[in-house]
Write a protein that holds these residues in place. Sequence first.
Motif, PDB file in Angstrom:
ATOM      1  N   SER A  20       0.851  -1.191   0.000  1.00 44.47           N
ATOM      2  CA  SER A  20       0.000   0.000   0.000  1.00 44.47           C
ATOM      3  C   SER A  20       0.885   1.238   0.000  1.00 44.47           C
ATOM      4  O   SER A  20       1.855   1.310   0.751  1.00 44.47           O
ATOM      5  CB  SER A  20      -0.873  -0.053   1.256  1.00 44.47           C
ATOM      6  OG  SER A  20      -1.750   1.016   1.245  1.00 44.47           O
ATOM      7  N   SER A  46      -2.334   2.860  -7.535  1.00 45.74           N
ATOM      8  CA  SER A  46      -3.500   3.633  -7.983  1.00 45.74           C
ATOM      9  C   SER A  46      -3.074   4.887  -8.737  1.00 45.74           C
ATOM     10  O   SER A  46      -3.732   5.299  -9.697  1.00 45.74           O
ATOM     11  CB  SER A  46      -4.362   4.023  -6.784  1.00 45.74           C
ATOM     12  OG  SER A  46      -5.040   2.912  -6.285  1.00 45.74           O
ATOM     13  N   GLN A  88     -11.888   2.637  -7.671  1.00 53.91           N
ATOM     14  CA  GLN A  88     -12.053   1.991  -6.378  1.00 53.91           C
ATOM     15  C   GLN A  88     -13.426   2.297  -5.769  1.00 53.91           C
ATOM     16  O   GLN A  88     -14.022   1.481  -5.119  1.00 53.91           O
ATOM     17  CB  GLN A  88     -10.954   2.494  -5.447  1.00 53.91           C
ATOM     18  CG  GLN A  88     -10.285   1.412  -4.666  1.00 53.91           C
ATOM     19  CD  GLN A  88      -8.993   1.923  -4.038  1.00 53.91           C
ATOM     20  OE1 GLN A  88      -8.401   2.905  -4.481  1.00 53.91           O
ATOM     21  NE2 GLN A  88      -8.540   1.271  -3.009  1.00 53.91           N
ATOM     22  N   ASP A 104      -9.264  -0.877 -10.734  1.00 56.92           N
ATOM     23  CA  ASP A 104      -8.670  -0.598  -9.426  1.00 56.92           C
ATOM     24  C   ASP A 104      -9.465  -1.360  -8.371  1.00 56.92           C
ATOM     25  O   ASP A 104     -10.557  -0.936  -7.993  1.00 56.92           O
ATOM     26  CB  ASP A 104      -8.695   0.911  -9.156  1.00 56.92           C
ATOM     27  CG  ASP A 104      -7.786   1.296  -7.990  1.00 56.92           C
ATOM     28  OD1 ASP A 104      -7.368   0.391  -7.245  1.00 56.92           O
ATOM     29  OD2 ASP A 104      -7.499   2.504  -7.835  1.00 56.92           O
ATOM     30  N   GLU A 105      -8.960  -2.496  -7.936  1.00 50.71           N
ATOM     31  CA  GLU A 105      -9.617  -3.307  -6.900  1.00 50.71           C
ATOM     32  C   GLU A 105     -11.069  -3.617  -7.248  1.00 50.71           C
ATOM     33  O   GLU A 105     -11.971  -3.319  -6.454  1.00 50.71           O
ATOM     34  CB  GLU A 105      -9.611  -2.541  -5.564  1.00 50.71           C
ATOM     35  CG  GLU A 105      -8.235  -2.303  -5.022  1.00 50.71           C
ATOM     36  CD  GLU A 105      -7.752  -3.466  -4.178  1.00 50.71           C
ATOM     37  OE1 GLU A 105      -8.297  -4.573  -4.335  1.00 50.71           O
ATOM     38  OE2 GLU A 105      -6.841  -3.260  -3.376  1.00 50.71           O
ATOM     39  N   ALA A 142     -12.747  -5.819  -4.451  1.00 54.31           N
ATOM     40  CA  ALA A 142     -12.364  -5.575  -3.064  1.00 54.31           C
ATOM     41  C   ALA A 142     -13.471  -5.863  -2.048  1.00 54.31           C
ATOM     42  O   ALA A 142     -13.244  -6.530  -1.063  1.00 54.31           O
ATOM     43  CB  ALA A 142     -11.869  -4.148  -2.903  1.00 54.31           C
ATOM     44  N   PHE A 146      -5.193  -5.951  -7.898  1.00 53.73           N
ATOM     45  CA  PHE A 146      -6.011  -6.994  -7.256  1.00 53.73           C
ATOM     46  C   PHE A 146      -5.300  -7.405  -5.974  1.00 53.73           C
ATOM     47  O   PHE A 146      -4.279  -8.076  -6.027  1.00 53.73           O
ATOM     48  CB  PHE A 146      -6.151  -8.225  -8.161  1.00 53.73           C
ATOM     49  CG  PHE A 146      -6.490  -7.911  -9.593  1.00 53.73           C
ATOM     50  CD1 PHE A 146      -7.796  -7.685  -9.991  1.00 53.73           C
ATOM     51  CD2 PHE A 146      -5.481  -7.834 -10.552  1.00 53.73           C
ATOM     52  CE1 PHE A 146      -8.104  -7.404 -11.316  1.00 53.73           C
ATOM     53  CE2 PHE A 146      -5.784  -7.541 -11.885  1.00 53.73           C
ATOM     54  CZ  PHE A 146      -7.086  -7.329 -12.268  1.00 53.73           C
ATOM     55  N   HIS A 147      -5.843  -6.993  -4.826  1.00 51.39           N
ATOM     56  CA  HIS A 147      -5.185  -7.369  -3.580  1.00 51.39           C
ATOM     57  C   HIS A 147      -5.395  -8.833  -3.258  1.00 51.39           C
ATOM     58  O   HIS A 147      -4.563  -9.478  -2.637  1.00 51.39           O
ATOM     59  CB  HIS A 147      -5.674  -6.486  -2.424  1.00 51.39           C
ATOM     60  CG  HIS A 147      -4.873  -5.241  -2.293  1.00 51.39           C
ATOM     61  ND1 HIS A 147      -3.512  -5.280  -2.111  1.00 51.39           N
ATOM     62  CD2 HIS A 147      -5.215  -3.931  -2.361  1.00 51.39           C
ATOM     63  CE1 HIS A 147      -3.052  -4.037  -2.061  1.00 51.39           C
ATOM     64  NE2 HIS A 147      -4.070  -3.200  -2.227  1.00 51.39           N
ATOM     65  N   ASP A 148      -6.532  -9.369  -3.725  1.00 48.17           N
ATOM     66  CA  ASP A 148      -6.859 -10.766  -3.493  1.00 48.17           C
ATOM     67  C   ASP A 148      -5.983 -11.635  -4.408  1.00 48.17           C
ATOM     68  O   ASP A 148      -6.148 -11.649  -5.631  1.00 48.17           O
ATOM     69  CB  ASP A 148      -8.349 -10.951  -3.816  1.00 48.17           C
ATOM     70  CG  ASP A 148      -8.836 -12.331  -3.493  1.00 48.17           C
ATOM     71  OD1 ASP A 148      -8.004 -13.249  -3.438  1.00 48.17           O
ATOM     72  OD2 ASP A 148     -10.055 -12.487  -3.289  1.00 48.17           O
ATOM     73  N   ARG A 166      -6.046 -12.505  -8.457  1.00 40.85           N
ATOM     74  CA  ARG A 166      -4.915 -12.110  -9.303  1.00 40.85           C
ATOM     75  C   ARG A 166      -4.399 -13.303 -10.103  1.00 40.85           C
ATOM     76  O   ARG A 166      -4.153 -13.209 -11.298  1.00 40.85           O
ATOM     77  CB  ARG A 166      -3.810 -11.516  -8.433  1.00 40.85           C
ATOM     78  CG  ARG A 166      -2.676 -10.906  -9.221  1.00 40.85           C
ATOM     79  CD  ARG A 166      -1.840 -10.013  -8.350  1.00 40.85           C
ATOM     80  NE  ARG A 166      -1.220 -10.764  -7.260  1.00 40.85           N
ATOM     81  CZ  ARG A 166      -1.110 -10.331  -6.010  1.00 40.85           C
ATOM     82  NH1 ARG A 166      -1.593  -9.163  -5.670  1.00 40.85           N
ATOM     83  NH2 ARG A 166      -0.529 -11.062  -5.090  1.00 40.85           N
TER      84      ARG A 166
END
Lengths: 232, 257
Positions: free
Chosen positions: A46, A51, A100, A177-178, A181, A209-211, A215
């Motif tokens: 982060s 972004s 987002q 963007d995410e 989420a 993709f934080h997941d 991803r």
Amino acid sequence: MTPMIAVKDLSKTFVLHLQGSTRLPVFDAVSFEVAAGECLALVGPSGAGKSTLLRSLYGNYRPDGGSLAVRHEGGAVDLMTAEPRTVLTLRRRTIGHVSQFLRVIPRVATLDVVAEPAIALGEAPESARARAAALLERLNIAPGMHGLAPATFSGGEQQRVNVARGFLVDYPVLLLDEPTASLDTANRDVVVDLILEARARGAAVVGIFHDAAVRDRVADRCFDLSAFRTAA
Amino acid sequence: MSAPLLQVEALGHRFGRIVACRDIAFAMHAGEVLGIVGESGSGKTTLLNCLAGRLAPTCGRVLYDMRVKGSTDLYALSEPERRLLMRTDLGFVTQNPRDALRMGISAGGNVGERLMVNGARHYGAIRDSAADWLGRVELDPGRMDDRPGTYSGGMQQRLQIAKTLVVKPRLVFMDEPTGGLDVSVQARLLDLLRGLVRELGLSAVIVTHDLAVARLLADRLMVMRAGEVVEQGLTDQVLDDPHHPYTQLLVSSVLQP
């Protein structure tokens, strides 16, 4: 084959004039290319500038140096030097963006929020609204909600409205963007399918993709931004 | 690529010793909506008046792409030519509708008068057209014979918009079109303006100090301070990634309800 997106030596520093002219370097000398049908995942902790980079690709942020070319109707347009109206044309026809957070005009009904990009491209309003309704239902937004403005929706519902808006038109370039989420598993799977379908039709996708599971399913390459961090 | 609809070169205006605006240069194409933001006293309205043919600039040129003659300096035209252009091609919406409306004649008369000035003579057609436009700005055509003085502020502003758009101008200038209206009325007026701009493919220059109004209506933005343009670009670029100290101040000063 010519890439859909070509980023070269891109750098971005925020200068906060009101806070002692603090300089916040975000990234420096970022270069990559994305071909049609490919999905590039931006990774990094982060604050790494993922972004910021994605927003730059949409022409929303203005990087300080380098070039940022997007293939548009046979030619390449450098978003760094393009005139505002050219950027707007690119956004209408070439670049889709799922941000987002949903940012919409108050009081506009969900169905119209989603159908608007297609109508702006000249599709008949009835057909655009019918496709929008189908896509919303696929994303489990019940027809009873289509006539309401999305401002009062839950976070996950707003996110799905946002996804529907970004996927109604077959953009050659997609920036995500995410997109998953705040979604539950079932809805996340729908979004993954949408991304894979977009790739299959030849869209170049850049996403955050934080997941990790998402991803792994949608992206074929990762681009780690933490390596491009400039010293503050 | 087509010629710009409006091209401004090195424009400046001074009132005696006071410089109201200077070194303004930009080009605007058909269908674009340009927002001008900045604090009060920054020269926005002076610039707007210069662009609209209402105030001769002290220096510089305002080139307008006329339908027949092509690109022409507004202030090199003869007075009658410029006046003709201003009542056919150019529209102007003031902040206070009472400055633009004729309060002594009916609402329908206010709208129809613009058509008559441009040569319409068939009373029935003029009346139908006026009624149609009142409907488009969500005014009850049944009240078209009432005087504007009997209308509320928000209704008067919509009446002014109908009166401006009835002659189908190509370029409309608006000076704080939603200023002085309460928020719910302002919201409806914004919805209306946004729809009309899109539906008619209008080009517009909108002066406002309200950044939310600018974001909603304008494709691109010019930020003015002390008579100069300090930053310009795509609206969301300027508001989301402001570079100039003054723009950063402006953006960070907005209160969230």
